[in-house]
Write a protein that holds these residues in place. Sequence first.
Motif, short mmCIF file in Angstrom:
data_model
loop_
_atom_site.label_atom_id
_atom_site.label_comp_id
_atom_site.label_asym_id
_atom_site.label_seq_id
_atom_site.Cartn_x
_atom_site.Cartn_y
_atom_site.Cartn_z
N ALA A 1 43.04 16.05 116.00
CA ALA A 1 42.71 14.79 115.33
C ALA A 1 42.72 15.02 113.83
N THR A 2 42.93 13.94 113.09
CA THR A 2 43.01 14.02 111.63
C THR A 2 41.89 13.19 111.01
N ILE A 3 41.18 13.84 110.07
CA ILE A 3 40.08 13.18 109.34
C ILE A 3 40.60 12.76 107.97
N GLY A 4 40.52 11.49 107.66
CA GLY A 4 40.92 11.00 106.36
C GLY A 4 39.82 11.21 105.34
N CYS A 5 40.08 12.07 104.35
CA CYS A 5 39.05 12.38 103.36
C CYS A 5 38.64 11.14 102.56
N GLU A 6 39.60 10.28 102.26
CA GLU A 6 39.28 9.09 101.47
C GLU A 6 38.36 8.15 102.23
N THR A 7 38.52 8.08 103.55
CA THR A 7 37.63 7.25 104.36
C THR A 7 36.20 7.76 104.28
N ALA A 8 36.03 9.08 104.41
CA ALA A 8 34.68 9.65 104.34
C ALA A 8 34.09 9.46 102.95
N ALA A 9 34.92 9.65 101.90
CA ALA A 9 34.42 9.50 100.53
C ALA A 9 34.01 8.07 100.24
N ALA A 10 34.72 7.12 100.83
CA ALA A 10 34.40 5.71 100.59
C ALA A 10 33.05 5.33 101.17
N HIS A 11 32.55 6.15 102.13
CA HIS A 11 31.25 5.84 102.75
C HIS A 11 30.14 6.74 102.19
N GLN A 12 30.37 7.36 101.04
CA GLN A 12 29.35 8.22 100.44
C GLN A 12 28.13 7.40 100.03
N ARG A 13 26.94 7.87 100.40
CA ARG A 13 25.71 7.14 100.10
C ARG A 13 24.73 7.95 99.25
#
Length: 684
Positions: free
Chosen positions: A587-599
């Motif tokens: 599976a591939t994890i999109g780094c930008e997706t995770a960064a966009a949800h930074q809290r």
Amino acid sequence: MKISLLIHTVYGIGGTIRTTLNLAEELAGRHEVEIVSVFRHRDIPLFDIDPRIAVVPLVDTRPSSPDNEKEHPTHQKPAEFFPRHEARYKEYSQLTDERVRAHYTASDADVVIGTRPGLVAYAAQFAPVTAVVIGQEHMTYNHHKEPLREEMRTFLAETDAFVTVSEGDAAIWRENMPLPDTRVLSIPNSVPEPDVSPSDLTGNIIVAAGRLSREKQYEVLLKAFAKVVAVRPDWTLRICGWGPEREKLRQRVEKLRLYNSVQLMGPRSPIEPEWVKGAIAVSTSRHESFGMTLVEAMRCGLPVVSTDCDYGPREIIKDGEDGLLVPVGDVGAVAEALLRLIDDEELRRRMGTNARENARRYDPAAVAKQYADLFAELGAGSTQRRGGGPTPVRERSTSFAPVADCVAEPDGSLTVRIVSPEAAALKHPGLRLVCTQISGTEPARVYPIGPDGTATIPAGEDFPDGHWMCHADQQATGLRVGILARAVDQRGSLRVADRLTVDAQVRHLVPYRRAPKQHLVLRSWRRPVHAEAGDILLSQRRFTLAGRLVGAAEPSGEPSLLLRRSEEPRDELVFPGTREGTRGFEATIGCETAAAHQRSPKDTWEVWLRYAPGQEPVRVGRVLDDVVLKGDVFVYPETLLHKQRPLLLVRRVLRKLRQREQRLVKVKLAYDRDNALVLHVSDR
């Protein structure tokens, strides 16, 4: 006789410390031996020290010690009796001058041995007038700059003998610095018979060991290994050691995209259990005064690929018989030699057998005899020692302090054998091996220790997740003492996945030495189903993770990776994956997706696998091998992204006008202390 070895510190790790301890232990069988450690910078030495050897620290520099003397007024004044051009001159002071002089003023040593240039100078100036003074050279003549050599000339002339570790270097010293009244000779370093059985050479691991410093030329090794792994992708390289080049080495691994194939293991002591996991040993040094790691590997039955540098390797390795010598700095030659041994198992085995046999000449008994002969030739001990009478020999403690070897067997069982005190089981009838969970309430696991001092933990034993301390327990008296580990052979833990059945729980037990006292501890993993992480690749701001499902669960359908925030708010991100074969997944994890949800400034996301629709997910981790803590060994590159914020375009314009730096976010995969995979998203 009384023999005193003067060393910078005996509390660290390194070739000089190791060979000093090897020599001291062998001499302690017949003589009174002390190691005078100028500095003490930690509580417990990293190497085991024979209790017959007296250790005398002179200056306490332990950060947490109430006796720390780093700020001592005299320690702030530069040394007057230590050579100014010595590499460690700034570490020495009038305090070290005073302490070394005071120790030897009160000493009745018959022999004083200095183990580095500055300490040879100290020995020449401060040793008792009746003592034989010997200087040791653990580097080489050419390693030292001319100002230091000239500064040392007077001190060397005051020694009775000057000992190098190779004949080639001794010849250079004799030619370039004639010392009419000082005998200049070579005596090699000693390496004892390993406490573990030799490598069977069937694995796919190449091992290198040594200080992580420029002269070891690890960049040459990495470039060569990149060529090797391009055609033999199933082989891995393990580098054991620490030093100032560690971070640069890590960056080089990332630049060459070798982070799935190269593991920086950190310091390992004893080193022999790491050598025997390998099939080939390698060294790419620019220069070596001796090459102690080469002998250690050979004594473990490994053929060695080494650069033909001055001076040690060509005196240790018989090219084509027990190893292969290649030109210094030649990346292609190193790769070619490694591939030759990888591809020719018969050659590898023949050279491994020869290596083990030829390395016997470096046994401590043989080397200590050369020193004993030198002492006699120089008249050591012929003058009546102060106090008279025979030299006392330090006896071992009579209290019960069990020391054991532990072997992880290929079938998953563990063998624990008490090696000290001798015949422990006979001296303490009813002795049992008791394993207690360090943090937990699980009942202890108990196993009988036989008359030969051996206990067996059967394969598949029920040890819940956690760390388990091993004790020797005498049931009749209630005596229970933690077992100290001498050698822990983890080879049986290397390929545990190969013996796990698809319909059984995952159970894995790895023995290890627990710092700082080196107790024998077991790390256990137990779970009904487990998602084992494999290779991880970073490309175009995406992490692609491959792995395998292990255990009783039956996968069906397409898997998904889940990221679950470990702090509030408990968000969940889903990344669809694909099944590879029956139990593999990717599976591939999109780094930008995770960064966009930074809290928060540092978010941590747990990585989970849902291996089939409707099934409860399982944590993804890496547990099915011999490495107890993965965090510093399996390290993956990070990616940097622009921080996503409201009114981003306006902020960029204002930042340029105010000449402020762009705010960035770092995204990185790593293993936590339980070896579970996590994704860190943090402000840089």
